[in-house]
Enzyme design. Sequence first.
Site, PDB file in Angstrom:
ATOM      1  N   LYS A   1       0.967  -1.261   0.088  1.00 32.17           N
ATOM      2  CA  LYS A   1      -0.056   0.234   0.018  1.00 32.17           C
ATOM      3  C   LYS A   1       0.890   1.317  -0.092  1.00 32.17           C
ATOM      4  O   LYS A   1       1.560   1.591   0.987  1.00 32.17           O
ATOM      5  CB  LYS A   1      -1.077   0.000   1.309  1.00 32.17           C
ATOM      6  CG  LYS A   1      -2.048   1.013   1.060  1.00 32.17           C
ATOM      7  CD  LYS A   1      -2.496   1.593   2.289  1.00 32.17           C
ATOM      8  CE  LYS A   1      -1.696   2.643   3.073  1.00 32.17           C
ATOM      9  NZ  LYS A   1      -1.287   3.653   2.179  1.00 32.17           N
TER      10      LYS A   1
ATOM     11  N   GLY B   1       7.617   5.063   7.428  1.00 36.12           N
ATOM     12  CA  GLY B   1       6.700   6.397   7.471  1.00 36.12           C
ATOM     13  C   GLY B   1       7.052   7.187   8.819  1.00 36.12           C
ATOM     14  O   GLY B   1       8.104   7.007   9.448  1.00 36.12           O
ATOM     15  N   SER B   2       6.253   8.167   9.322  1.00 37.02           N
ATOM     16  CA  SER B   2       6.213   8.892  10.359  1.00 37.02           C
ATOM     17  C   SER B   2       6.199   8.062  11.675  1.00 37.02           C
ATOM     18  O   SER B   2       5.925   7.126  11.820  1.00 37.02           O
ATOM     19  CB  SER B   2       5.682  10.039  10.358  1.00 37.02           C
ATOM     20  OG  SER B   2       3.929   9.492  10.613  1.00 37.02           O
TER      21      SER B   2
ATOM     22  N   THR C   1       2.739   7.682  12.932  1.00 35.71           N
ATOM     23  CA  THR C   1       1.937   6.662  12.422  1.00 35.71           C
ATOM     24  C   THR C   1       2.426   5.351  12.762  1.00 35.71           C
ATOM     25  O   THR C   1       1.760   4.181  13.114  1.00 35.71           O
ATOM     26  CB  THR C   1       1.673   6.780  10.612  1.00 35.71           C
ATOM     27  OG1 THR C   1       1.525   8.071  10.534  1.00 35.71           O
ATOM     28  CG2 THR C   1       0.891   5.815  10.355  1.00 35.71           C
ATOM     29  N   GLY C   2       3.911   5.186  12.937  1.00 34.39           N
ATOM     30  CA  GLY C   2       4.579   3.991  13.461  1.00 34.39           C
ATOM     31  C   GLY C   2       3.842   3.697  14.505  1.00 34.39           C
ATOM     32  O   GLY C   2       3.754   2.244  14.939  1.00 34.39           O
TER      33      GLY C   2
ATOM     34  N   GLU D   1      10.408   1.650  10.176  1.00 30.58           N
ATOM     35  CA  GLU D   1      11.249   2.522   9.753  1.00 30.58           C
ATOM     36  C   GLU D   1      10.818   3.827   9.985  1.00 30.58           C
ATOM     37  O   GLU D   1       9.910   4.232   8.986  1.00 30.58           O
ATOM     38  CB  GLU D   1      11.935   2.324   8.380  1.00 30.58           C
ATOM     39  CG  GLU D   1      12.523   0.905   8.307  1.00 30.58           C
ATOM     40  CD  GLU D   1      13.925   0.988   8.605  1.00 30.58           C
ATOM     41  OE1 GLU D   1      14.432   1.878   9.273  1.00 30.58           O
ATOM     42  OE2 GLU D   1      14.653  -0.036   8.273  1.00 30.58           O
TER      43      GLU D   1
ATOM     44  N   GLU E   1      11.395  17.119  13.155  1.00 32.17           N
ATOM     45  CA  GLU E   1      11.884  16.502  11.867  1.00 32.17           C
ATOM     46  C   GLU E   1      11.145  17.598  11.134  1.00 32.17           C
ATOM     47  O   GLU E   1       9.920  17.561  10.621  1.00 32.17           O
ATOM     48  CB  GLU E   1      11.467  15.105  11.969  1.00 32.17           C
ATOM     49  CG  GLU E   1      11.797  14.740  10.220  1.00 32.17           C
ATOM     50  CD  GLU E   1      11.512  13.338   9.899  1.00 32.17           C
ATOM     51  OE1 GLU E   1      10.275  12.860  10.527  1.00 32.17           O
ATOM     52  OE2 GLU E   1      12.157  12.564   9.510  1.00 32.17           O
TER      53      GLU E   1
HETATM   54  P1  NAD Z   1       2.965   8.823   7.166  1.00 34.27           P
HETATM   55  O1  NAD Z   1       3.511   8.127   8.409  1.00 34.27           O
HETATM   56  O2  NAD Z   1       2.088   9.650   7.176  1.00 34.27           O
HETATM   57  O3  NAD Z   1       2.597   7.745   5.992  1.00 34.27           O
HETATM   58  C1  NAD Z   1       3.128   6.531   5.743  1.00 34.27           C
HETATM   59  C2  NAD Z   1       2.329   5.410   5.111  1.00 34.27           C
HETATM   60  O4  NAD Z   1       1.392   5.090   6.224  1.00 34.27           O
HETATM   61  C3  NAD Z   1       1.293   5.876   4.053  1.00 34.27           C
HETATM   62  O5  NAD Z   1       1.247   4.816   3.096  1.00 34.27           O
HETATM   63  C4  NAD Z   1       0.118   6.418   4.707  1.00 34.27           C
HETATM   64  O6  NAD Z   1      -1.165   6.101   4.034  1.00 34.27           O
HETATM   65  C5  NAD Z   1       0.199   4.974   5.643  1.00 34.27           C
HETATM   66  N1  NAD Z   1      -0.818   5.272   6.901  1.00 34.27           N
HETATM   67  C6  NAD Z   1      -1.426   6.380   7.209  1.00 34.27           C
HETATM   68  N2  NAD Z   1      -2.328   5.974   8.489  1.00 34.27           N
HETATM   69  C7  NAD Z   1      -2.007   4.778   8.769  1.00 34.27           C
HETATM   70  C8  NAD Z   1      -2.509   3.994   9.848  1.00 34.27           C
HETATM   71  N3  NAD Z   1      -3.320   4.290  10.782  1.00 34.27           N
HETATM   72  N4  NAD Z   1      -2.013   2.658   9.678  1.00 34.27           N
HETATM   73  C9  NAD Z   1      -1.260   2.450   8.907  1.00 34.27           C
HETATM   74  N5  NAD Z   1      -0.538   2.952   7.939  1.00 34.27           N
HETATM   75  C10 NAD Z   1      -1.127   4.254   7.795  1.00 34.27           C
HETATM   76  O7  NAD Z   1       4.316   9.360   6.689  1.00 34.27           O
HETATM   77  P2  NAD Z   1       4.876  10.165   5.307  1.00 34.27           P
HETATM   78  O8  NAD Z   1       4.489  11.558   5.619  1.00 34.27           O
HETATM   79  O9  NAD Z   1       4.095   9.653   4.127  1.00 34.27           O
HETATM   80  O10 NAD Z   1       6.403   9.899   5.282  1.00 34.27           O
HETATM   81  C11 NAD Z   1       7.471  10.803   5.867  1.00 34.27           C
HETATM   82  C12 NAD Z   1       7.701  10.007   7.140  1.00 34.27           C
HETATM   83  O11 NAD Z   1       8.578   8.828   6.915  1.00 34.27           O
HETATM   84  C13 NAD Z   1       9.217  11.051   7.648  1.00 34.27           C
HETATM   85  O12 NAD Z   1       8.986  10.888   9.181  1.00 34.27           O
HETATM   86  C14 NAD Z   1      10.314  10.186   7.455  1.00 34.27           C
HETATM   87  O13 NAD Z   1      11.559  10.275   8.358  1.00 34.27           O
HETATM   88  C15 NAD Z   1       9.796   8.691   7.318  1.00 34.27           C
HETATM   89  N6  NAD Z   1      10.742   7.823   6.739  1.00 34.27           N
HETATM   90  C16 NAD Z   1      11.257   6.967   7.492  1.00 34.27           C
HETATM   91  C17 NAD Z   1      12.447   6.183   6.649  1.00 34.27           C
HETATM   92  C18 NAD Z   1      13.233   4.977   7.214  1.00 34.27           C
HETATM   93  O14 NAD Z   1      13.865   4.097   6.713  1.00 34.27           O
HETATM   94  N7  NAD Z   1      13.471   5.193   8.468  1.00 34.27           N
HETATM   95  C19 NAD Z   1      12.453   6.228   5.351  1.00 34.27           C
HETATM   96  C20 NAD Z   1      11.473   7.209   4.428  1.00 34.27           C
HETATM   97  C21 NAD Z   1      10.842   7.768   5.276  1.00 34.27           C
END
Ligand code: NAD
Length: 473
Positions: A169, A220-221, A224-225, A242, A372
């Site tokens: 997804k 992701g963030s 959300t993680g 991650e 961040e």
């Molecule tokens: P985000 O957390 O907003 O979204 C990431 C994903 O999670 C999207 O596909 C989103 O649709 C999905 N999502 C949203 N709500 C959810 C839920 N309740 N349950 C499961 N999935 C859900 O992150 P973003 O804004 O797309 O990305 C930026 C962030 O990602 C930054 O914090 C960045 O540092 C981090 N990031 C980390 C790494 C790493 O390897 N550590 C790599 C790239 C980006």
Amino acid sequence: MERTFKLLINGEAVDGASQFDVVNPATAQPFARCPRADAAQLNAAVAAAKAAFPAWAATPIEERAARVEAVAARLQERLSEFASLLTTEQGKPLDQATGEVMGTVFTLRAFTEMRPETRILRDEGGNRIVEHRTPLGVVAAITPWNFPMILAANKIGPALVAGNTMVLKPAPTTPLTSLLLGEIFAELLPPGVINIVCDQNDLGALLTTHPDVAKVAFTGSTATGKKVMASAADGVKRVTLELGGNDAAIVLDDVEPALAAQKVFQGAMYNAGQICVAVKRAYVPEGMYEAFCDEIAQLARDAVVDDGAKQGATVGPVQNAMQFEKVKALIEDARQRGTIVAGGDALDRPGYFIAPTIVRDLDDDAPLVREEQFGPVLPVLKYRDIEEVIARANDSDYGLGGTIWGRDVARATDVAMKIDSGTVWVNQHLAIDPRIPFRGSKQSGLGGELGQAGLHEYTQAHIVNAVELEPSA
Ligand code: NAD
């Protein structure tokens, strides 16, 4: 003619239950429609992955690896098509998009050469104990919008080689390159081995709580993680998280300011600063502070900020409207607290463009230092001695990456040893290699990706402990 995109469910390219617009961040205008799955389609995708699992897991690993290699080869053939779409949906300059597609090929290939390790733990006195590595089942892969292709490959490569099936997804603002990959999967993989569904941030929870999902691989963030981790608790699912970072770059006093500024600028502004391991805070010795700030401000002014599709652009737009507003708000706050020496404003043109911004004279508790930013703005901070700067760099809930710059590599390496992060680079940046494990400490992650350890995260240790029966009486 406008290109159409389809979901991939059980090997079939299908329309979504509805559609939504995908916006080009360089124009802020929609340029394509994305199929949007509903809950029934998500369930169908998980069911297809579940049904495909036994046969895929039973397929010899050499054949699974060969199929993944075929995917990598086909992607390489279609390099320019993918790179161009990536620039249009994500915003990054075309050369960076080309680099991401090549990195995706390289990552998939790296996993085709790895094998889960079988270990003989004991073999004596008729007792043989072997640790096997078995696949988990259906993996839910959830990706963000900054590197939609390579972050998917970090999950697809190990999951498939290890014998799992997947529902992918992508993020709602960058779904199209994943759907285009779906064309290659449909052609080269058995139905159901990978399924791709798109949402508008509304299906994540359904996917992570689904009883037939064995593992959630999430990038992701941190916010959300945490939700993903909580939602996986009920089924005691495996999770890999991650998450975000707030990486410090520490410049030591034996580097020339111009060279250090060039390295730090590159690490902060690549992909318009939207990298989990971008330099997000720069610490510079006080004796070098003026010179360093002057040099890096000049680099910011010299950057060519433009549509990534235009030749010569070095910094593209911020990827989406929400992030654009967030970065602008951080800059406005920093304007009150410190001194902006370059940039400081959005560009007066359509699209989510922000001039590369350098801020000096901030305190450590300024939001731009503590949070961040994930955009093209960098705080430059002054320090007096090494122990002090190490403590300040470590004073963060994050611990993803970090960089140390110094002519004396042994000294720089000593400093790197004291930074509490998953990866610390010395005199280089973004040296991510799919054969080397990558993982965050503290709230930057749990578990990790890449390398042999990353492959093992898609497996379960399976111990078989056998002894001989005693002779019958
Ligand atoms: P985000 O957390 O907003 O979204 C990431 C994903 O999670 C999207 O596909 C989103 O649709 C999905 N999502 C949203 N709500 C959810 C839920 N309740 N349950 C499961 N999935 C859900 O992150 P973003 O804004 O797309 O990305 C930026 C962030 O990602 C930054 O914090 C960045 O540092 C981090 N990031 C980390 C790494 C790493 O390897 N550590 C790599 C790239 C980006």
